[in-house]
Design a protein around this motif. Sequence first.
Motif, PDB file in Angstrom:
ATOM      1  N   VAL A  79       0.864  -1.184   0.000  1.00  0.00           N
ATOM      2  CA  VAL A  79       0.000   0.000   0.000  1.00  0.00           C
ATOM      3  C   VAL A  79       0.898   1.230   0.000  1.00  0.00           C
ATOM      4  N   PRO A  80       0.809   2.066  -1.025  1.00  0.00           N
ATOM      5  CA  PRO A  80       1.726   3.208  -1.093  1.00  0.00           C
ATOM      6  C   PRO A  80       1.444   4.223   0.007  1.00  0.00           C
ATOM      7  N   PRO A  81       2.465   5.000   0.391  1.00  0.00           N
ATOM      8  CA  PRO A  81       2.301   5.951   1.495  1.00  0.00           C
ATOM      9  C   PRO A  81       1.369   7.114   1.143  1.00  0.00           C
ATOM     10  N   PHE A  82       1.089   7.298  -0.124  1.00  0.00           N
ATOM     11  CA  PHE A  82       0.058   8.278  -0.501  1.00  0.00           C
ATOM     12  C   PHE A  82      -0.559   7.789  -1.803  1.00  0.00           C
ATOM     13  N   SER A  83      -1.738   8.287  -2.081  1.00  0.00           N
ATOM     14  CA  SER A  83      -2.442   7.801  -3.256  1.00  0.00           C
ATOM     15  C   SER A  83      -1.860   8.419  -4.523  1.00  0.00           C
ATOM     16  N   ILE A  84      -1.704   7.593  -5.544  1.00  0.00           N
ATOM     17  CA  ILE A  84      -1.249   8.096  -6.835  1.00  0.00           C
ATOM     18  C   ILE A  84      -2.445   8.645  -7.618  1.00  0.00           C
ATOM     19  N   ALA A  85      -3.560   7.927  -7.500  1.00  0.00           N
ATOM     20  CA  ALA A  85      -4.711   8.225  -8.353  1.00  0.00           C
ATOM     21  C   ALA A  85      -5.317   9.590  -8.049  1.00  0.00           C
ATOM     22  N   ASP A  86      -5.518   9.876  -6.764  1.00  0.00           N
ATOM     23  CA  ASP A  86      -6.069  11.208  -6.494  1.00  0.00           C
ATOM     24  C   ASP A  86      -4.922  12.195  -6.396  1.00  0.00           C
ATOM     25  N   GLU A  87      -5.228  13.453  -6.634  1.00  0.00           N
ATOM     26  CA  GLU A  87      -4.150  14.443  -6.719  1.00  0.00           C
ATOM     27  C   GLU A  87      -4.056  15.221  -5.412  1.00  0.00           C
ATOM     28  N   SER A  88      -4.401  14.567  -4.321  1.00  0.00           N
ATOM     29  CA  SER A  88      -4.436  15.256  -3.036  1.00  0.00           C
ATOM     30  C   SER A  88      -3.054  15.766  -2.644  1.00  0.00           C
ATOM     31  N   GLN A  89      -3.074  16.793  -1.819  1.00  0.00           N
ATOM     32  CA  GLN A  89      -1.859  17.396  -1.287  1.00  0.00           C
ATOM     33  C   GLN A  89      -1.120  16.384  -0.404  1.00  0.00           C
ATOM     34  N   VAL A  90       0.174  16.269  -0.591  1.00  0.00           N
ATOM     35  CA  VAL A  90       0.968  15.371   0.256  1.00  0.00           C
ATOM     36  C   VAL A  90       2.162  16.164   0.757  1.00  0.00           C
ATOM     37  N   TYR A 117       9.699   9.294  -1.366  1.00  0.00           N
ATOM     38  CA  TYR A 117       9.126   8.319  -2.306  1.00  0.00           C
ATOM     39  C   TYR A 117       8.959   8.969  -3.667  1.00  0.00           C
ATOM     40  N   ARG A 118      10.021   9.594  -4.137  1.00  0.00           N
ATOM     41  CA  ARG A 118       9.893  10.348  -5.375  1.00  0.00           C
ATOM     42  C   ARG A 118       9.416   9.466  -6.527  1.00  0.00           C
ATOM     43  N   TYR A 119       9.825   8.191  -6.510  1.00  0.00           N
ATOM     44  CA  TYR A 119       9.419   7.309  -7.608  1.00  0.00           C
ATOM     45  C   TYR A 119       7.912   7.100  -7.619  1.00  0.00           C
ATOM     46  N   LEU A 120       7.247   7.297  -6.486  1.00  0.00           N
ATOM     47  CA  LEU A 120       5.784   7.241  -6.478  1.00  0.00           C
ATOM     48  C   LEU A 120       5.199   8.610  -6.851  1.00  0.00           C
ATOM     49  N   ASP A 121       5.827   9.655  -6.314  1.00  0.00           N
ATOM     50  CA  ASP A 121       5.370  11.009  -6.630  1.00  0.00           C
ATOM     51  C   ASP A 121       5.399  11.253  -8.138  1.00  0.00           C
ATOM     52  N   SER A 175       0.080  12.572 -12.098  1.00  0.00           N
ATOM     53  CA  SER A 175       0.000  13.222 -13.422  1.00  0.00           C
ATOM     54  C   SER A 175       0.685  14.589 -13.437  1.00  0.00           C
ATOM     55  N   ARG A 176       0.634  15.281 -12.303  1.00  0.00           N
ATOM     56  CA  ARG A 176       1.266  16.602 -12.272  1.00  0.00           C
ATOM     57  C   ARG A 176       2.761  16.510 -12.548  1.00  0.00           C
ATOM     58  N   MET A 177       3.437  15.607 -11.839  1.00  0.00           N
ATOM     59  CA  MET A 177       4.883  15.494 -12.010  1.00  0.00           C
ATOM     60  C   MET A 177       5.225  14.933 -13.387  1.00  0.00           C
ATOM     61  N   ARG A 178       4.391  14.001 -13.856  1.00  0.00           N
ATOM     62  CA  ARG A 178       4.637  13.432 -15.178  1.00  0.00           C
ATOM     63  C   ARG A 178       4.542  14.531 -16.233  1.00  0.00           C
ATOM     64  N   ARG A 179       3.514  15.358 -16.129  1.00  0.00           N
ATOM     65  CA  ARG A 179       3.358  16.491 -17.053  1.00  0.00           C
ATOM     66  C   ARG A 179       4.589  17.395 -17.024  1.00  0.00           C
ATOM     67  N   ASN A 180       5.053  17.672 -15.799  1.00  0.00           N
ATOM     68  CA  ASN A 180       6.211  18.575 -15.677  1.00  0.00           C
ATOM     69  C   ASN A 180       7.468  17.982 -16.324  1.00  0.00           C
ATOM     70  N   MET A 181       7.673  16.680 -16.134  1.00  0.00           N
ATOM     71  CA  MET A 181       8.856  16.041 -16.733  1.00  0.00           C
ATOM     72  C   MET A 181       8.767  16.060 -18.262  1.00  0.00           C
ATOM     73  N   ILE A 182       7.562  15.841 -18.763  1.00  0.00           N
ATOM     74  CA  ILE A 182       7.387  15.837 -20.219  1.00  0.00           C
ATOM     75  C   ILE A 182       7.589  17.244 -20.770  1.00  0.00           C
ATOM     76  N   LEU A 183       7.043  18.235 -20.065  1.00  0.00           N
ATOM     77  CA  LEU A 183       7.222  19.626 -20.498  1.00  0.00           C
ATOM     78  C   LEU A 183       8.707  19.980 -20.536  1.00  0.00           C
ATOM     79  N   ARG A 184       9.403  19.594 -19.490  1.00  0.00           N
ATOM     80  CA  ARG A 184      10.834  19.898 -19.414  1.00  0.00           C
ATOM     81  C   ARG A 184      11.586  19.266 -20.581  1.00  0.00           C
ATOM     82  N   HIS A 185      11.303  17.998 -20.837  1.00  0.00           N
ATOM     83  CA  HIS A 185      11.945  17.328 -21.967  1.00  0.00           C
ATOM     84  C   HIS A 185      11.654  18.064 -23.271  1.00  0.00           C
ATOM     85  N   ARG A 186      10.393  18.397 -23.490  1.00  0.00           N
ATOM     86  CA  ARG A 186      10.017  19.011 -24.769  1.00  0.00           C
ATOM     87  C   ARG A 186      10.617  20.410 -24.912  1.00  0.00           C
ATOM     88  N   LEU A 187      10.654  21.147 -23.819  1.00  0.00           N
ATOM     89  CA  LEU A 187      11.228  22.492 -23.866  1.00  0.00           C
ATOM     90  C   LEU A 187      12.701  22.436 -24.263  1.00  0.00           C
TER      91      LEU A 187
END
Lengths: 602, 602
Positions: free
Chosen positions: A114-125, A133-137, A141-153
Amino acid sequence: MSFAVHYRTHTCGELRQEHCGQQVRLAGWVNRRRDHGGLIFLDLRDRYGITQVVCDPSRSEEAHRVASELRAEYVIEVTGTVAPRLPGTENPHLETGAIEVVATAIRVLNPSRVPPFSIADESQVEETLRLKYRYLDLRRSRMRRNMILRHRLIKAMRDYLDERGFLEIETPILIKSTPEGARDYLVPSRLYPGHFYALPQSPQQLKQLLMVAGLDRYFQIARCFRDEDQRSDRQPEFTQLDIEMAFVDENDVMNLIEGLLIFVVEQVTQKRIKQKPFPRLSYEEALERYGTDRPDLRFELPLVTISDLAAGNFAVFQQALTSGGAVKGLRVPGAAGYSRREVEELTEFARSLGAKGLVSLAISPTGELKSALTKFLPAEQLQAIVSRMQAGPGDLLLFVADRVEVCNEVLSRLRLRLAERLRLIDPQELAFCWVVDFPLLSYNEEERRYEAEHNPFSGMREEDVPLLETEPLKVRSRQYDIICNGSEIGGGSVRINVASLLHKVFSLMNYSDEQIRDRFGHMLEAFEYGAPPHGGIALGLDRLVMILAGEQTIREVIAFPKTQSAQDLLLNAPSPVDEQQLRELHLQVRAVEEIPQPPVHS
Amino acid sequence: MSFAVHYRTHTCGELRQEHCGQQVRLAGWVNRRRDHGGLIFLDLRDRYGITQVVCDPSRSEEAHRVASELRAEYVIEVTGTVAPRLPGTENPHLETGAIEVVATAIRVLNPSRVPPFSIADESQVEETLRLKYRYLDLRRSRMRRNMILRHRLIKAMRDYLDERGFLEIETPILIKSTPEGARDYLVPSRLYPGHFYALPQSPQQLKQLLMVAGLDRYFQIARCFRDEDQRSDRQPEFTQLDIEMAFVDENDVMNLIEGLLIFVVEQVTQKRIKQKPFPRLSYEEALERYGTDRPDLRFELPLVTISDLAAGNFAVFQQALTSGGAVKGLRVPGAAGYSRREVEELTEFARSLGAKGLVSLAISPTGELKSALTKFLPAEQLQAIVSRMQAGPGDLLLFVADRVEVCNEVLSRLRLRLAERLRLIDPQELAFCWVVDFPLLSYNEEERRYEAEHNPFSGMREEDVPLLETEPLKVRSRQYDIICNGSEIGGGSVRINVASLLHKVFSLMNYSDEQIRDRFGHMLEAFEYGAPPHGGIALGLDRLVMILAGEQTIREVIAFPKTQSAQDLLLNAPSPVDEQQLRELHLQVRAVEEIPQPPVHS
């Protein structure tokens, strides 16, 4: 994209109406599971999206059985048939929302605690938990979006520069310590006891040497390091787009960067650029009109100097003026009706920034002036002030009387705060501007020496060179800063390429000839062998991505950032090392008392 | 490319016949100056090429006067008119060789001292001098070509991977020390006395965590660091193309890399790839047939085992066989006529590699066997050997009888040497191959523990997992190495993604549970939260560029390399630092005697 058939035929973001009837295989994480009416619904997630999987015991008893034991974040492989969703159950928020996959087989590739925080909901952690637990963070979707934006930029930047003949050249990370500016990170040498490398604060010297080398147009996405106290959203290591060009003047560099920024913003974001070409302000203008050399131009709200209209019986103004200060004001449109408490709150804010107070003047809807000033200054003088401020009925005017630096600091911060309060900021808008004509040097009273405003390699206006001997503080540099939404996202200059001039600047900074030779001798020598005119710039990529992603800290756009206290909570670094390792480096740790130890993250 | 008009309208590589009659301005370095018949000819050089400038006093007395004072490496700006060269004086070796620029004005932008070596001629220069004046060395065409090739290669890689959905993600340089493999470079922490960061030997753990994070396809042009003794052309810092993919098997990674390498080679070089798809050899085949796991497949010359045919009265063979060794041979086509001295030279070379000697057998053009062996082995046995070796008239056979490792080491090196001697190597050809089926572990007799052949994260064949408990040395890994022209240019594996299995491998490597938790706890923990199957690879970019550039050391393809003894001769690093800096880091240098000090480069 083509994927091997082994684990998957499609990604979780790929299936559409047109795939209905196809046999597919997907792999990903269980985002959510819902049991409903004898069926099990799985939201299967990967980097590319989410696909609904239906497990119907009448289709596959075995798949339904496996599904009944799945929990969030299990990694599974699903084989099944693409089917249209029942009318009314389509999900328009999901790209795959028109279909679902009816499972014929499910294989658990790896279970999950059981992960220490939920991945599915975007609640504040809490951030420390996210970092540990950065690999879970990063699954969110927020962090994934940011990584993709960074790559594309960054990809778009490389494409733009490559097309214009720039060469990306890697410069070393293990270089020489030159204590100037921030503190260096040091790396002890094993082969040479007592000797150290330093990690670069920027590739400044090396990129200039590449210009001496005739490579003409250089860039690098460069990792830089500063061992600073981590106030104000800094990181021990950060990334900059580093550029240098030969045979250029200020305009060449500024035009290139302006084109680059417009290109990448249009390529990778939906944001609007407020003004093209970017406005250019002189350092003096910027301070006068916005109180800062990093003006936020998404809104106007200019500061206005009224010193020449402020003399008279009002002690607050008069004291500031007689001690060489200024009176500057800010018009807050439509704010005449602010309550006493609201004005008091603003005054408290101003005091917290070093002001003695705020003087307010409200113009009622009928044009009546409400202010303590009315008791001290004659009506025509007040009218002149109102007119200078371009104020009218319904406006509130706020004044600070103090040293001009205090006026600027307080009013510039007040300006930002009021812009938010008045909702003058459009989050989709980017306001870039250039600030130029910086002074070359400032004077450090404490150390009794001049300091470079930008860096000691910055060039100066040719006509100002003689002032180096007489009035160094009046020398204008050939520096340019690029600002976006009130943040400095980069800066650069046309450089000094004459050894004697560089030597002169170092001398003004109180370096002895020996120190200059020891620390910068290689640069001075290089400049003796045909150094071309050159200039460049560095853009802070973490901050730029942060702004484009709409984030508040650069940690949100860095895959594995460190905390404000320079720790990596995931890897648990820094950490103690074996005595053997220290011996090999000819080092020992000094005996110390009362050492702050980092918290242990087990 | 568009350039500002300020210093130049064109580059020195740009002007052609069609520009004749145009007014132009060029900027660059004086490559050569020749005075001839009252005229002065300048070769003006920049990154893009060389243009001939003619200074004719009848066209501009002033330009001629300035030109008369120019020396090599002065930086100048030339204004003039493009004119066709006189018939017969065109230079077909120069892209601008059809034209010259008749100078109307010359401005010296910066003079140059006499450089320590000539830029214009490509003469050999001692490497320490080249490294100290790297900014001059980089002006030479060879280094410029290498830098451009490197830029283009890496750009092509990025384009290829970006198109296939890979995200470039930056991983930190300041990480945690995990003493395994090579020695870490350490970075002392100022905030936490006695604590250190380490520079990454590779982003191995972080890229695997990115797979756990679901980012699916990662790459990075990653700087890596190893504090090793700098034998055999290594650098303290080097660059690798680092890749990791989720939901893949070996073939997925190998196919991707194969496509990538073919793409970039065709994109940026004129080289031919000998065989597509790349051959795949098992580790055992490679050792058997080429004596090495890095076979050079530009030529064949296979090693052949004849142990089963070698028994008998010949003591050299017999001794090797009875002590568990082998007899392996190499056919040297057409070399039967080598003189006694030539064979003796090869034998000396074999001895220097650890062989006791070489046994030779020459087959004369008429088919007669000449060998010491003829006295000891019967004719039919010799004939069987000749036949096994696929030898015929005119060939020379060379044999080594020893432990199989010695046979392989000696004959593989002999194979390379003979290939050069026989001119079997086409410098325009690239022979790539994969080597697979490596053993997972080797046994370190000295430390009495198992060691990972590749790295401890490499996965193993599913059917071999039970052997971990019984015969660990028989476990085959899921590793793959990519070889080019006999150099390992990369390697990777499908990884372990099960915590218990990873723990088992670390235990075999003799780590205590506490050490495992301390050093790798974050990885084991991450694998508990839904780690997908994943695999990846890293390509050594310095070596790859070196091969493609036809260079002999990686220092030729690195802008600012360090010496074999890890020094930067240009910046003079490593160097002593201020006592104050050490105090801030809570460190002191141990008292040492007989410390080797680096030579001072003033």
